[in-house]
Design an enzyme around this catalytic site. Structure first.
Site, PDB file in Angstrom:
ATOM      1  N   CYS A  15       6.305   3.649  -8.079  1.00  0.00           N
ATOM      2  CA  CYS A  15       6.359   4.728  -9.051  1.00  0.00           C
ATOM      3  C   CYS A  15       7.794   4.918  -9.535  1.00  0.00           C
ATOM      4  O   CYS A  15       8.717   4.959  -8.735  1.00  0.00           O
ATOM      5  CB  CYS A  15       5.849   6.066  -8.533  1.00  0.00           C
ATOM      6  SG  CYS A  15       4.114   6.075  -8.119  1.00  0.00           S
ATOM      7  N   TRP A  54       2.168   3.640  -9.597  1.00  0.00           N
ATOM      8  CA  TRP A  54       1.594   2.606  -8.732  1.00  0.00           C
ATOM      9  C   TRP A  54       0.440   3.288  -7.999  1.00  0.00           C
ATOM     10  O   TRP A  54       0.647   4.181  -7.181  1.00  0.00           O
ATOM     11  CB  TRP A  54       2.652   2.099  -7.754  1.00  0.00           C
ATOM     12  CG  TRP A  54       2.247   0.916  -6.947  1.00  0.00           C
ATOM     13  CD1 TRP A  54       2.293  -0.399  -7.320  1.00  0.00           C
ATOM     14  CD2 TRP A  54       1.733   0.924  -5.600  1.00  0.00           C
ATOM     15  NE1 TRP A  54       1.845  -1.196  -6.287  1.00  0.00           N
ATOM     16  CE2 TRP A  54       1.493  -0.424  -5.231  1.00  0.00           C
ATOM     17  CE3 TRP A  54       1.449   1.925  -4.675  1.00  0.00           C
ATOM     18  CZ2 TRP A  54       0.998  -0.786  -3.989  1.00  0.00           C
ATOM     19  CZ3 TRP A  54       0.944   1.554  -3.429  1.00  0.00           C
ATOM     20  CH2 TRP A  54       0.725   0.216  -3.099  1.00  0.00           C
ATOM     21  N   ASN A  87       5.807  11.130  -7.371  1.00  0.00           N
ATOM     22  CA  ASN A  87       5.786   9.894  -6.592  1.00  0.00           C
ATOM     23  C   ASN A  87       5.547  10.303  -5.149  1.00  0.00           C
ATOM     24  O   ASN A  87       6.206  11.211  -4.655  1.00  0.00           O
ATOM     25  CB  ASN A  87       7.148   9.192  -6.750  1.00  0.00           C
ATOM     26  CG  ASN A  87       7.264   7.947  -5.889  1.00  0.00           C
ATOM     27  OD1 ASN A  87       6.270   7.469  -5.358  1.00  0.00           O
ATOM     28  ND2 ASN A  87       8.469   7.434  -5.749  1.00  0.00           N
ATOM     29  N   GLU A 125       9.573 -16.565   5.918  1.00  0.00           N
ATOM     30  CA  GLU A 125      10.086 -16.082   4.632  1.00  0.00           C
ATOM     31  C   GLU A 125       9.618 -16.998   3.489  1.00  0.00           C
ATOM     32  O   GLU A 125       9.256 -16.521   2.411  1.00  0.00           O
ATOM     33  CB  GLU A 125      11.619 -16.004   4.694  1.00  0.00           C
ATOM     34  CG  GLU A 125      12.339 -15.672   3.404  1.00  0.00           C
ATOM     35  CD  GLU A 125      11.979 -14.301   2.807  1.00  0.00           C
ATOM     36  OE1 GLU A 125      11.190 -13.565   3.404  1.00  0.00           O
ATOM     37  OE2 GLU A 125      12.466 -14.011   1.712  1.00  0.00           O
ATOM     38  N   LYS A 170       7.385 -15.629   0.374  1.00  0.00           N
ATOM     39  CA  LYS A 170       7.835 -15.753  -1.023  1.00  0.00           C
ATOM     40  C   LYS A 170       6.737 -16.392  -1.875  1.00  0.00           C
ATOM     41  O   LYS A 170       6.440 -15.936  -2.976  1.00  0.00           O
ATOM     42  CB  LYS A 170       9.112 -16.606  -1.141  1.00  0.00           C
ATOM     43  CG  LYS A 170      10.402 -15.966  -0.715  1.00  0.00           C
ATOM     44  CD  LYS A 170      10.966 -14.958  -1.681  1.00  0.00           C
ATOM     45  CE  LYS A 170      10.545 -13.560  -1.330  1.00  0.00           C
ATOM     46  NZ  LYS A 170      11.275 -12.866  -0.308  1.00  0.00           N
ATOM     47  N   GLU A 201       3.761 -13.989  -2.361  1.00  0.00           N
ATOM     48  CA  GLU A 201       4.077 -12.819  -3.195  1.00  0.00           C
ATOM     49  C   GLU A 201       4.023 -13.121  -4.686  1.00  0.00           C
ATOM     50  O   GLU A 201       3.512 -12.320  -5.449  1.00  0.00           O
ATOM     51  CB  GLU A 201       5.518 -12.349  -2.904  1.00  0.00           C
ATOM     52  CG  GLU A 201       5.685 -11.464  -1.731  1.00  0.00           C
ATOM     53  CD  GLU A 201       7.081 -10.853  -1.695  1.00  0.00           C
ATOM     54  OE1 GLU A 201       8.069 -11.601  -1.600  1.00  0.00           O
ATOM     55  OE2 GLU A 201       7.168  -9.626  -1.763  1.00  0.00           O
ATOM     56  N   HIS A 229      -1.664 -25.555  18.873  1.00  0.00           N
ATOM     57  CA  HIS A 229      -2.518 -24.563  19.551  1.00  0.00           C
ATOM     58  C   HIS A 229      -3.520 -23.917  18.599  1.00  0.00           C
ATOM     59  O   HIS A 229      -4.075 -22.870  18.906  1.00  0.00           O
ATOM     60  CB  HIS A 229      -1.649 -23.491  20.209  1.00  0.00           C
ATOM     61  CG  HIS A 229      -0.729 -24.044  21.254  1.00  0.00           C
ATOM     62  ND1 HIS A 229      -1.179 -24.525  22.460  1.00  0.00           N
ATOM     63  CD2 HIS A 229       0.613 -24.253  21.256  1.00  0.00           C
ATOM     64  CE1 HIS A 229      -0.152 -24.982  23.170  1.00  0.00           C
ATOM     65  NE2 HIS A 229       0.946 -24.835  22.451  1.00  0.00           N
TER      66      HIS A 229
HETATM   67  C1  AGP Z   1      10.339  -9.033  -0.200  1.00  0.00           C
HETATM   68  O1  AGP Z   1      10.203 -10.153  -1.011  1.00  0.00           O
HETATM   69  C2  AGP Z   1       9.249  -8.086  -0.266  1.00  0.00           C
HETATM   70  N1  AGP Z   1       8.990  -7.644  -1.597  1.00  0.00           N
HETATM   71  C3  AGP Z   1       9.103  -7.031   0.802  1.00  0.00           C
HETATM   72  O2  AGP Z   1       8.607  -7.691   1.925  1.00  0.00           O
HETATM   73  C4  AGP Z   1      10.351  -6.210   1.214  1.00  0.00           C
HETATM   74  O3  AGP Z   1      11.278  -7.038   1.841  1.00  0.00           O
HETATM   75  C5  AGP Z   1       9.929  -5.062   2.136  1.00  0.00           C
HETATM   76  O4  AGP Z   1       9.051  -4.211   1.451  1.00  0.00           O
HETATM   77  C6  AGP Z   1      11.101  -4.273   2.669  1.00  0.00           C
HETATM   78  O5  AGP Z   1      11.838  -3.662   1.653  1.00  0.00           O
HETATM   79  P1  AGP Z   1      13.258  -3.033   1.942  1.00  0.00           P
HETATM   80  O6  AGP Z   1      14.191  -4.159   2.298  1.00  0.00           O
HETATM   81  O7  AGP Z   1      13.660  -2.333   0.679  1.00  0.00           O
HETATM   82  O8  AGP Z   1      13.099  -2.091   3.090  1.00  0.00           O
END
Ligand code: AGP
Length: 604
Positions: free
Chosen positions: A2, A74, A100, A477, A481, A484, A500
């Protein structure tokens, strides 16, 4: 999550608000709306979808006036449609509310208000605020908001206007909000980038702040009405730093900024003797015997690298906790525990609440944070700022990189202070750390090679990422990525864990990205790669320049320069970020604002 922009001053409110909302798009939203105080009533336009849909309407019917509120929503309660979009207006169309957060007791409040004759139009929790404030309004908007808040529980950044008043009333509990202080004009927004073209003088609001905003000034009080004096901060970022700067996407720009921003993280913190680190924190390293790292998403993967570094260099036991779980499971914490919270935004509600839980147990606290003035920085004992600058792309890249750099510094600092890191080892590590910006730059040059892989596998449905040791978090990670921004299913496993269970998934439809850079476990990783090959798997290895052995085992090799194993996650993440970016871009997806995601997650 938001976006909020409120304006009162001498400009056309619509222009300031639409520009500000555009600058907050990265927060994630699925509908948008604006209200401007016209004469004699409020004029409102709300639309589901992107801001461009709202802009198109405003082009034909612009809203005229110098006071207004805008919102990108959102969805939490109710679908993202025109009716549920904010602002919500009272039945006489004189009162407007944007919000928000989540009003937790909205159902009993709604029942009571419906019984009293109020007619609700939307499915949102927010709408109860409009009816409640309307009920309490007796000519004084500030008093009506103040009275209403005493009945509300939940999280909110709330902004209210009324057709009969040239003022805005705002209130904060948990959800972030910042005031922009101008000359004959004032602003309120959910984040700093919305304010940057107009002012760099800001006041970060605290929980429990109630604000009266006019063109002449702002008055902050607590919910009981006692006036509070809050510090005005000057923002160092400029509007340009938050723009795309010629890159097609913010994410791409932010990836290419990594060599520079990591220098900002390290800058001034590496001591001249080449074996020590200077951190401006008050923590006594010998006053703790255990570390808990709490964070969400990408920040938690940075925390996992931190776990490896702190255990190795400082010989302290470390646990990494998913912040949203930690706060609810009655964790064992005491005054000899250091709780490190990691966050780009400094506003992630799960991380903030994990911090509060750790504090209740008596823990010492440290933040690894990007956003100055954010809520978490105000509640921790100490902060190591990562100095990544504004990160706009929803998929975190440079913040992750600089979180890793901060953990490198912290690991060395703790190791030196606790006497567990020898001079020679510290020297070797710091010398390697100094080389990192150059190595990241080298890794970024291999974009074309990564793009070929992205092209070849962009229509595959699943990916597997493997890594071990300090690069297991790199695999996690990489998978996050890809998920996402390309919406391709991706899983990550510790390489040795594959046999496993996950090995059952392997076939010629499952590309496997295996991190196989220099490490004492390199040979074992190669054996695991052979196990994938033996089952018709497709192997894309991330390997060091000059490693010819890997070509015998992998189908494709993406190259990165070799570095100290403890620093390798900083270099190895580059092709993983790039693979996600190139794949999503080829699939013509919205790289910077992926579906369903918000940059800063401020609701549970
Ligand atoms: C990262 O690519 C994500 N969009 C998400 O996992 C993010 O890292 C997470 O929401 C934590 O956010 P922050 O670092 O602002 O706390």
């Amino acid at each position: 999550m938001c976006g909020i922009v409120g304006y009162v001053g001498h400009r056309q409110a619509q222009d300031v608000i639409m520009d500000g909302l555009k600058r907050l798009e990265y927060r994630g939203y699925d509908s948008a709306g604006i209200v401007v105080t016209g004469d004699p009533e409020l004029d409102v336009v709300k639309r589901a979808g992107k801001l461009s849909v709202l802009s198109d309407v405003l082009k034909t019917t612009p809203l005229k006036g110098n006071l207004g509120l805008g919102h990108t929503r959102w969805a939490t309660h109710g679908k993202p449609n025109d009716v549920n979009a904010h602002p919500h207006l009272s039945e006489d169309s004189k009162l407007a509310v944007i919000h928000n957060g989540i009003i937790e007791n909205y159902l009993p409040l709604k029942e009571r208000l419906v019984e009293a004759g109020h007619v609700f139009l939307s499915e949102t929790d927010t709408e109860v605020l409009v009816h409640l404030i309307e009920e309490n309004y007796e000519g004084d908007l500030y008093a009506a908001v103040q009275k209403s808040l005493s009945e509300v529980t939940g999280a909110y950044a709330l902004v209210v206007s009324h057709a009969d008043h040239d003022l805005i009333v705002a209130a904060r509990n948990t959800s972030p909000m910042v005031l922009g202080i101008g000359d004959g004009e004032n602003f309120v927004a959910s984040d700093v980038p919305a304010l940057l073209p107009y002012t760099k003088e800001v006041i970060f609001l605290h929980d429990g702040d109630l604000v009266l905003i006019t063109n002449d000034g702002v008055t902050i009080s607590d919910f009981a009405g006692n006036v509070i004096d809050r510090e005005v901060s000057t923002v160092e970022w400029d509007a340009e730093a938050a723009e795309k700067g010629g890159f097609e996407h913010y994410m791409l720009k932010e990836m290419y900024e990594q060599p520079a921003v990591i220098q900002q993280t390290l800058g001034g913190r590496l001591a001249g003797n080449g074996m020590d680190v200077q951190l401006d924190i008050g923590l006594d390293p010998n006053s703790i015997d255990r570390v808990i790292i709490a964070a969400a998403g990408t920040a938690s993967y940075a925390g996992m690298v931190g776990e490896y570094l702190i255990e190795k260099l400082a010989r302290l036991p470390v646990e990494v906790e998913v912040a949203s779980e930690f706060r609810y499971r009655d964790p064992v914490v005491d005054e000899r525990t250091l709780c490190i919270v990691v966050s780009q935004s400094g506003e992630t509600i799960d991380t903030l609440e994990a911090l509060r839980e750790a504090k209740r147990g008596g823990a010492k606290t440290l933040g690894i944070i990007n956003s100055k003035g954010s809520t978490i920085t105000r509640e921790v004992d100490d902060t190591i700022y990562i100095h990544a600058g504004p990160e706009i792309g929803v998929a975190s890249t440079k913040a992750y990189m600089t979180m890793l750099a901060a953990f490198e510094l912290l690991g060395i600092w703790l190791g030196r202070a606790r006497g567990t890191l020898a001079d020679a080892d510290a020297k070797e590590l710091i010398a390697a750390l100094r080389q990192t910006p150059k190595l990241i730059e080298e890794a970024l040059k291999n974009r074309d090679e990564v793009a070929k892989i992205a092209e070849q596998f962009k229509n595959y449905k699943d990916y597997l990422f493997l890594g071990r040791g300090i690069n297991f978090p790199s695999a996690l990670e990489g998978a996050l990525k890809l998920k996402e921004i390309s919406y391709i299913h991706a899983e990550a496993y510790a390489t040795g864990e594959m046999k496993h269970g996950p090995i059952a998934l392997i076939d010629d439809q499952m590309p496997v990205v295996a991190i196989a850079t220099a490490s004492p476990l390199y040979e074992k990783t190669v054996s695991n790669i052979q196990e994938v090959k033996a089952r018709d798997g497709i192997v894309i290895a991330i390997a060091n320049d000059g490693d010819t052995e890997i070509e015998k085992h992998a189908d494709y090799v993406l190259r990165v320069p070799e570095t100290h194993e403890l620093i390798s996650p900083l270099v190895n993440v580059i092709p993983l970020q790039m693979l996600a970016y190139e794949t999503a871009n080829r699939l013509e997806l919205d790289v910077d604002q992926p579906r369903n995601l918000a940059k800063s997650v401020t609701v549970e």
